[in-house]
Write a protein that holds these residues in place. Structure first.
Motif, PDB file in Angstrom:
ATOM      1  N   GLY A  19      -5.177 -41.046  42.361  1.00  0.00           N
ATOM      2  CA  GLY A  19      -5.978 -42.197  42.347  1.00  0.00           C
ATOM      3  C   GLY A  19      -7.453 -42.072  42.627  1.00  0.00           C
ATOM      4  N   VAL A  20      -8.263 -42.920  42.513  1.00  0.00           N
ATOM      5  CA  VAL A  20      -9.488 -42.986  42.624  1.00  0.00           C
ATOM      6  C   VAL A  20     -10.171 -43.888  43.839  1.00  0.00           C
ATOM      7  CG1 VAL A  20     -10.136 -42.285  40.311  1.00  0.00           C
ATOM      8  CG2 VAL A  20     -10.418 -44.526  40.823  1.00  0.00           C
ATOM      9  N   SER A  21      -9.574 -44.629  44.294  1.00  0.00           N
ATOM     10  CA  SER A  21      -9.947 -45.592  45.432  1.00  0.00           C
ATOM     11  C   SER A  21      -9.552 -44.993  46.678  1.00  0.00           C
ATOM     12  CB  SER A  21      -9.485 -47.200  44.950  1.00  0.00           C
ATOM     13  OG  SER A  21      -7.831 -47.170  44.957  1.00  0.00           O
ATOM     14  N   TYR A  22      -8.957 -43.823  46.874  1.00  0.00           N
ATOM     15  CA  TYR A  22      -8.732 -43.445  48.495  1.00  0.00           C
ATOM     16  C   TYR A  22      -9.377 -41.949  48.634  1.00  0.00           C
ATOM     17  CZ  TYR A  22      -4.863 -46.803  47.955  1.00  0.00           C
ATOM     18  OH  TYR A  22      -4.341 -47.770  47.525  1.00  0.00           O
ATOM     19  N   ARG A  23      -9.937 -41.752  49.709  1.00  0.00           N
ATOM     20  CA  ARG A  23     -10.788 -40.514  49.906  1.00  0.00           C
ATOM     21  C   ARG A  23      -9.898 -39.501  50.282  1.00  0.00           C
ATOM     22  NH1 ARG A  23     -13.058 -45.255  52.403  1.00  0.00           N
ATOM     23  NH2 ARG A  23     -15.188 -45.468  51.833  1.00  0.00           N
ATOM     24  N   VAL A  24      -9.564 -38.475  49.515  1.00  0.00           N
ATOM     25  CA  VAL A  24      -8.682 -37.492  49.365  1.00  0.00           C
ATOM     26  C   VAL A  24      -9.458 -36.313  48.818  1.00  0.00           C
ATOM     27  CG1 VAL A  24      -6.456 -36.391  49.189  1.00  0.00           C
ATOM     28  CG2 VAL A  24      -6.717 -38.938  49.384  1.00  0.00           C
ATOM     29  N   PRO A  52      -5.757 -30.242  40.882  1.00  0.00           N
ATOM     30  CA  PRO A  52      -6.204 -31.549  41.059  1.00  0.00           C
ATOM     31  C   PRO A  52      -7.178 -32.179  40.306  1.00  0.00           C
ATOM     32  CG  PRO A  52      -6.245 -29.746  43.096  1.00  0.00           C
ATOM     33  CD  PRO A  52      -6.112 -29.233  41.788  1.00  0.00           C
ATOM     34  N   ILE A  53      -7.042 -33.323  39.751  1.00  0.00           N
ATOM     35  CA  ILE A  53      -7.848 -34.150  38.972  1.00  0.00           C
ATOM     36  C   ILE A  53      -8.330 -35.328  39.711  1.00  0.00           C
ATOM     37  CG2 ILE A  53      -8.165 -35.241  36.757  1.00  0.00           C
ATOM     38  CD1 ILE A  53      -7.385 -32.283  36.447  1.00  0.00           C
ATOM     39  N   GLY A  54      -9.446 -35.401  40.120  1.00  0.00           N
ATOM     40  CA  GLY A  54     -10.197 -36.414  40.865  1.00  0.00           C
ATOM     41  C   GLY A  54     -10.728 -37.634  39.941  1.00  0.00           C
ATOM     42  N   ASP A  55     -10.765 -37.546  38.652  1.00  0.00           N
ATOM     43  CA  ASP A  55     -11.552 -38.651  37.956  1.00  0.00           C
ATOM     44  C   ASP A  55     -10.814 -38.973  36.921  1.00  0.00           C
ATOM     45  OD1 ASP A  55     -13.315 -37.401  35.452  1.00  0.00           O
ATOM     46  OD2 ASP A  55     -12.984 -36.172  37.072  1.00  0.00           O
ATOM     47  N   TYR A  56     -10.686 -40.182  36.567  1.00  0.00           N
ATOM     48  CA  TYR A  56      -9.915 -40.901  35.378  1.00  0.00           C
ATOM     49  C   TYR A  56     -10.184 -40.131  34.028  1.00  0.00           C
ATOM     50  CZ  TYR A  56      -7.310 -43.830  38.763  1.00  0.00           C
ATOM     51  OH  TYR A  56      -6.662 -44.309  39.710  1.00  0.00           O
ATOM     52  N   HIS A  74      -1.108 -40.952  39.274  1.00  0.00           N
ATOM     53  CA  HIS A  74      -1.212 -42.187  40.139  1.00  0.00           C
ATOM     54  C   HIS A  74      -1.493 -43.320  39.154  1.00  0.00           C
ATOM     55  CE1 HIS A  74      -2.637 -45.278  43.169  1.00  0.00           C
ATOM     56  NE2 HIS A  74      -3.310 -45.454  42.366  1.00  0.00           N
ATOM     57  N   PRO A  75      -2.437 -43.558  38.407  1.00  0.00           N
ATOM     58  CA  PRO A  75      -2.395 -44.849  37.495  1.00  0.00           C
ATOM     59  C   PRO A  75      -1.627 -44.994  36.359  1.00  0.00           C
ATOM     60  CG  PRO A  75      -4.223 -43.023  37.024  1.00  0.00           C
ATOM     61  CD  PRO A  75      -3.349 -42.340  37.998  1.00  0.00           C
ATOM     62  N   ALA A  76      -0.585 -46.070  36.558  1.00  0.00           N
ATOM     63  CA  ALA A  76       0.415 -46.092  35.443  1.00  0.00           C
ATOM     64  C   ALA A  76      -0.400 -46.257  34.157  1.00  0.00           C
ATOM     65  CB  ALA A  76       1.237 -47.302  35.845  1.00  0.00           C
ATOM     66  N   HIS A  77      -1.278 -47.014  34.243  1.00  0.00           N
ATOM     67  CA  HIS A  77      -1.719 -47.118  32.611  1.00  0.00           C
ATOM     68  C   HIS A  77      -2.221 -46.044  31.930  1.00  0.00           C
ATOM     69  CE1 HIS A  77      -5.161 -47.071  35.164  1.00  0.00           C
ATOM     70  NE2 HIS A  77      -6.174 -47.062  34.253  1.00  0.00           N
ATOM     71  N   ILE A  78      -2.709 -44.955  32.811  1.00  0.00           N
ATOM     72  CA  ILE A  78      -2.873 -43.694  32.017  1.00  0.00           C
ATOM     73  C   ILE A  78      -1.600 -43.018  31.582  1.00  0.00           C
ATOM     74  CG2 ILE A  78      -4.120 -41.393  32.381  1.00  0.00           C
ATOM     75  CD1 ILE A  78      -6.270 -42.955  33.966  1.00  0.00           C
ATOM     76  N   ASP A 129     -11.520 -49.066  36.398  1.00  0.00           N
ATOM     77  CA  ASP A 129     -10.574 -48.435  35.565  1.00  0.00           C
ATOM     78  C   ASP A 129      -9.073 -48.048  36.470  1.00  0.00           C
ATOM     79  OD1 ASP A 129      -9.393 -47.245  33.491  1.00  0.00           O
ATOM     80  OD2 ASP A 129     -10.287 -45.179  33.915  1.00  0.00           O
ATOM     81  N   SER A 130      -9.135 -48.701  37.852  1.00  0.00           N
ATOM     82  CA  SER A 130      -7.935 -48.078  38.513  1.00  0.00           C
ATOM     83  C   SER A 130      -6.775 -49.224  37.909  1.00  0.00           C
ATOM     84  CB  SER A 130      -8.061 -48.484  39.832  1.00  0.00           C
ATOM     85  OG  SER A 130      -8.449 -49.838  40.147  1.00  0.00           O
ATOM     86  N   ILE A 131      -5.484 -48.732  38.339  1.00  0.00           N
ATOM     87  CA  ILE A 131      -4.266 -49.474  38.221  1.00  0.00           C
ATOM     88  C   ILE A 131      -4.401 -50.866  38.655  1.00  0.00           C
ATOM     89  CG2 ILE A 131      -2.970 -48.586  39.949  1.00  0.00           C
ATOM     90  CD1 ILE A 131      -1.707 -49.864  36.527  1.00  0.00           C
ATOM     91  N   THR A 132      -4.754 -50.911  39.815  1.00  0.00           N
ATOM     92  CA  THR A 132      -4.792 -52.253  40.407  1.00  0.00           C
ATOM     93  C   THR A 132      -5.695 -53.143  39.731  1.00  0.00           C
ATOM     94  OG1 THR A 132      -4.895 -50.989  42.953  1.00  0.00           O
ATOM     95  CG2 THR A 132      -5.573 -53.421  42.813  1.00  0.00           C
ATOM     96  N   SER A 133      -6.755 -52.711  39.429  1.00  0.00           N
ATOM     97  CA  SER A 133      -7.486 -53.669  38.430  1.00  0.00           C
ATOM     98  C   SER A 133      -7.199 -54.028  37.332  1.00  0.00           C
ATOM     99  CB  SER A 133      -9.047 -53.176  38.439  1.00  0.00           C
ATOM    100  OG  SER A 133      -9.818 -53.398  39.627  1.00  0.00           O
ATOM    101  N   MET A 134      -6.112 -53.039  36.814  1.00  0.00           N
ATOM    102  CA  MET A 134      -5.483 -53.484  35.334  1.00  0.00           C
ATOM    103  C   MET A 134      -4.620 -54.589  35.872  1.00  0.00           C
ATOM    104  SD  MET A 134      -6.430 -51.592  32.912  1.00  0.00           S
ATOM    105  CE  MET A 134      -4.867 -51.364  31.672  1.00  0.00           C
ATOM    106  N   MET A 135      -3.892 -54.487  36.921  1.00  0.00           N
ATOM    107  CA  MET A 135      -2.773 -55.379  37.475  1.00  0.00           C
ATOM    108  C   MET A 135      -3.698 -56.802  37.379  1.00  0.00           C
ATOM    109  SD  MET A 135      -0.628 -52.999  39.626  1.00  0.00           S
ATOM    110  CE  MET A 135       0.485 -54.087  40.418  1.00  0.00           C
ATOM    111  N   VAL A 136      -4.677 -56.728  38.081  1.00  0.00           N
ATOM    112  CA  VAL A 136      -5.509 -57.966  38.571  1.00  0.00           C
ATOM    113  C   VAL A 136      -6.080 -58.785  37.311  1.00  0.00           C
ATOM    114  CG1 VAL A 136      -7.811 -58.649  39.373  1.00  0.00           C
ATOM    115  CG2 VAL A 136      -6.556 -57.203  40.850  1.00  0.00           C
TER     116      VAL A 136
END
Length: 260
Positions: A19-24, A52-56, A74-78, A129-136
């Motif tokens: 994902g992109v919305s967590y600090r890892v 590791p891939i940190g950006d969509y 992580h992002p289902a849409h991708i 572009d996060s899955i959360t915002s897609m769902m929103v």
């Protein structure tokens, strides 16, 4: 020496995106999956390296180019787009993340009663572009609201969303973090509504792998939490394990999400 290039060419790459919305940190992700990569190397009799891939955008392009034989996305849409358009196969989904929902948070004193009332209001949400915002956006559409009818403020990190709402920067905020939702409710905040559930964090395989390899890897991940050794490999990743999920059902959710 002549064999070395051939062996290197046979190495398989396993992309990991959390994902992109967590600090890892990306370096931490590589370390987390070392044990799993070692197991897969033995299973497939080829070196498997974690990338590791940190950006969509990089993730999306790499899957389009079939750059990786395996990927945890992580992002289902991708991953849905990769399955639909590039011939990737869904091997498993992550346990504990099959009921992933976006919750719409409002203040305790909010007069909002429905999502339809968000028309013309301000909403805080994770990365666009996060899955959360897609769902929103899909959930708002189901309730007769389109993004252009409201002011949406996107933020890279989900933990900024409650701050927006609490400080009246937005009328509502959307997050899929159970921890944030619980904390919000514990402090007296309300949840206006929630989206339908979408499984996230998928293991997918490139069409470049043989059907035999795909089945071996699928069986490995599905059984990983059934042995003590497997559970030790899972510990650094923080996942409980993996389970099967119907690929056709996932693609149907992609239609709802309006995956491009």
């Amino acid at each position: 020496m002549l064999c070395a290039p051939a062996l290197a060419a046979q190495a398989l790459s396993f992309a990991v995106n959390e994902g992109v919305s967590y600090r890892v940190p990306l370096s931490e992700i590589r370390t987390r999956y070392e044990g799993i990569a070692a197991d897969l190397s033995k299973l497939l009799r080829q070196p498997v390296t974690i990338e590791p891939i940190g950006d969509y955008p990089t993730l999306r392009q790499g899957l389009a180019d079939k750059r990786w034989e395996l990927a945890l996305v992580h992002p289902a849409h991708i991953s849905i787009a990769a399955i639909r358009d590039q011939g990737y196969s869904l091997l498993a989904v992550t346990k504990g993340f099959t009921g992933y929902k976006a919750s719409f948070l409002v203040r305790a004193d909010s007069t909002l009663k429905s999502l339809a009332e968000l028309r013309g209001q301000r909403l805080g949400a994770p990365d666009e572009d996060s899955i959360t915002s897609m769902m929103v956006r899909a959930t708002l559409r189901d309730n007769g609201v389109v993004p252009k009818q409201m002011e949406i403020t996107y933020t890279r990190y989900q933990d900024a969303v409650p701050f927006f709402v609490e400080n009246r920067l937005t009328h509502a905020g959307a997050t899929a973090s159970n921890a944030l939702v619980k904390d919000w409710q514990d402090k007296g905040g309300k949840v206006l509504a929630a989206s339908k559930a979408v499984p996230i964090k998928h293991i997918i395989a490139s069409p470049q792998l043989s059907s035999e390899q795909v089945e071996k890897v699928r069986a490995y991940f599905l059984a990983l939490d059934s042995s003590e050794d497997g559970r030790k490999k899972l510990e650094p990743t923080k996942w409980k394990g993996f389970e099967a999920y119907d690929q056709a059902a996932l693609l149907k959710l992609g239609v709802w999400l309006d995956v491009k």
